[in-house]
Design an enzyme around this catalytic site. Structure first.
Site, PDB file in Angstrom:
ATOM      1  CD  GLU A 256      -3.138  -1.073   2.122  1.00 21.51           C
ATOM      2  OE1 GLU A 256      -3.107  -0.195   2.986  1.00 21.51           O
ATOM      3  OE2 GLU A 256      -4.046  -1.922   2.029  1.00 21.51           O
ATOM      4  CD  GLU A 364      -3.895  -5.938   3.769  1.00 23.98           C
ATOM      5  OE1 GLU A 364      -2.679  -5.844   3.506  1.00 23.98           O
ATOM      6  OE2 GLU A 364      -4.523  -5.141   4.489  1.00 23.98           O
TER       7      GLU A 364
END
Ligand SMILES: *[C@@H]1O[C@H](CO)[C@@H](O)[C@H](O)[C@H]1NC(C)=O
Ligand SMILES: *[C@@H]1O[C@H](CO)[C@@H](O)[C@H](O)[C@H]1NC(C)=O
Ligand SMILES: *[C@@H]1O[C@H](CO)[C@@H](O)[C@H](O)[C@H]1NC(C)=O
Length: 536
Positions: A256, A364
């Protein structure tokens, strides 16, 4: 109801004649509300699930539901198709129209998950590993592992924090988290798994000395002099884990990056790394790509992005799609599903047209309740997962890796207090663990859609029933659409598997293929996996 029960008994008798091992049933316990159920496992008992190969001319169904079915098996005969309009739902299959090939399903061996796992008595640790990875469990074949800490750690840390400015990474060694918690769990999984486990690694942040942190902000980025060092940092991790007997299948270009780019996040600079477009392009092309293509004498798969899917157009248009030199180093795109309700699934199709040779993998996802992070036994959490996975699979994802394999009853430990739900909740005090509805929903995919299964075209002929006042899990996001309700595969077992989610009242569904038909009963708020022979 009596008739229904009688039919269940007949189903049970039929199954016991075609199968050998009886599944150990769920040891039910009420969750945190009267209509919520968990399955309790301890050192000596845990429910199991065996797949039954469908006999010629028959189908096998597995049902899990809000009312309490957990992989409840059923069976029946495949019949000639009758289009008499008597079904709430009709799904037409086109097995000759093929899409992506599945690589696998899995979860993440975060520090939090592995520390909680290790807190269980030995026998319960074994039941846990069997539940996720073995033939009598849900047969996961993928694991994601953070390189050093993530927010799901007791504290932020990195490899080679000292000596500082050490370009040669002379002090890159195992942490306590590796030797005590993560490696033992992953190796335990590899021992019982029914296929090779593919481990995907991601860095949350390198040691602070490699980075500049913007004053008054948590935004941070790599220092130019450490570009090659950061690439080597990944390869050192691959070597470290391989030396311990855990081969790494893929690494991402950092977890991320959007969190470290310009946002003020609770993860601070310790567990993020930001990238500008130019920096990522340079690093991927000159350092990371060449290094991972030949790390420890092996080609490691490179996963770009590892971030929310709304960022795919950016990666397509300005990073990977514009430069063939960069593109050749990218094997696939890793996607997180947190912001999916905001962004259309079509974003995947449109952007992936530029990359016919690259895959999309879900790396995820997690959910949390609206009142507490961990609503024990809440079927609604399972429905959020069902819709998310279905949407990803019909968007050509080759797999789906869930977030923490387990957490404590508060949804931690997490040093940044970012608590969430997990498929298994561990009670260290009692030495038990609780299988949430999410666990079973994941299993309806992971167990019955083995590696190398290929998605086939499937079309719902009837409109979906759905309840508009559906509870919304994240208060801040738009209501979920509940439009993704089925997916179908041809498997390497030469069977067809259809997974159907029912977000509504009980109903029946007809699955049509060629001149044949399978009729299945869908309990209210349920997920059903149906398997039958492909060649009839
Ligand atoms: C373990 O679970 C089983 C089934 O629920 C139960 O009968 C048994 O008493 C439990 N054992 C312990 C030590 O709690
Ligand atoms: C190597 O790392 C450990 C753990 O951070 C640290 O205690 C030790 O001082 C480091 N060694 C050197 C030479 O810096
Ligand atoms: C964990 O176990 C303890 C001891 O049996 C019990 O008091 C507690 O309620 C359990 N926690 C949860 C969330 O079930």
């Amino acid at each position: 109801m009596i008739i229904y029960l009688a039919s269940q008994i007949i189903v049970f008798l039929t199954l016991s004649t075609i199968c050998c091992l009886a599944d150990l049933p769920c040891a039910y316990r009420q969750g945190d509300k009267p209509d919520r159920l968990v399955c309790v496992c301890n050192a000596t008992y845990c429910d199991t699930i065996d797949r039954v190969p469908p006999p010629q001319d028959s189908y096998i169904t597995y049902t899990s539901s809000k009312a309490g079915s957990r992989f409840l098996k059923g069976t029946g005969r495949i019949v000639d198709a009758v289009d008499d309009g008597n079904y709430d739902r009709v799904i037409q299959l086109y097995p000759d129209e093929r899409y992506q090939t599945i690589h696998g399903f899995g979860g993440a061996a975060t520090d939090a998950a592995c520390i909680k796992w290790k807190s269980l008595p030995k026998g319960a640790q074994e039941r846990f590993i069997e539940s996720y990875f073995s033939k009598r469990g849900i047969e996961y074949t993928m694991i994601r592992v953070p390189v050093a800490s993530s927010d799901f750690s007791t504290h932020p840390y990195h490899y080679n924090e000292y000596p500082e400015n050490d370009k040669e990474l002379t002090n890159f060694t195992y942490t306590k988290e590796d030797t005590e918690y993560k490696l033992p769990l992953i190796k335990g999984a590899m021992e019982v798994a029914t296929d090779e486990i593919s481990v995907v690694a991601a860095v949350w942040s390198p040691p602070m000395w490699m980075k500049v942190v913007d004053p008054g902000s948590t935004a941070n980025r790599l220092k130019a002099e450490f570009y090659q060092t950061y690439a080597n940092y990944h390869c050192e991790f691959v070597k470290l884990y391989e030396k311990a007997g855990v081969p790494i299948w893929g690494v991402s270009t950092s977890n991320e990056p959007i969190n470290g780019a310009f946002m003020q996040t609770e993860f601070g600079p310790q567990d993020t790394i930001g990238w500008s477009v130019d920096q990522m392009k340079k690093w991927l092309k000159n350092n990371f790509g060449p290094t991972m293509r030949n790390c420890n004498g092996k080609k490691i798969n490179i996963l770009a992005m590892d971030d929310q899917r709304y960022l795919l157009p950016a990666w397509n248009v300005v990073i990977v799609g514009t430069d063939k030199e960069i593109s050749k180093y990218v094997d696939g795109f890793a996607m997180h599903s947190y912001i999916d309700p905001y962004t259309p699934a079509s974003i995947i199709d449109i952007n992936m047209k530029n990359f016919p040779d690259k895959f999309v993998l879900g790396t995820e996802f997690s959910s949390k309740g609206s009142d507490s992070a961990v609503p024990l036994g809440d079927w609604g959490e399972g429905e959020v997962y069902a819709e998310t996975i279905l949407e990803n699979l019909v968007s050509n994802y080759v797999g789906f890796i869930d977030w923490n394999l387990a957490l404590d009853p508060d949804g931690g430990p997490n040093w940044a207090k970012n608590f969430v739900d997990a498929p298994i909740i561990i009670n260290s005090t009692s030495g038990e663990f609780y299988k949430q509805p999410i666990f079973y929903v994941l299993g309806h995919f992971s167990k019955l859609i083995p590696r190398w299964s290929q998605r086939i075209k499937s079309v719902r002929q009837s409109p979906i029933h759905y309840t508009p006042d559906k509870k919304n899990i994240y208060d801040s996001t738009p209501p979920r659409k509940y439009i993704y309700d089925h997916v179908a595969f041809v498997t390497v077992r030469n069977t067809i598997v259809v997974v159907i989610a029912n977000y509504d009242e009980a109903q029946n569904a007809a699955i049509m293929f060629g001149s044949k038909q399978v009729t299945v009963f869908l309990e209210a708020n349920s997920i059903v996996s149906v398997e039958f022979p492909y060649s009839l």
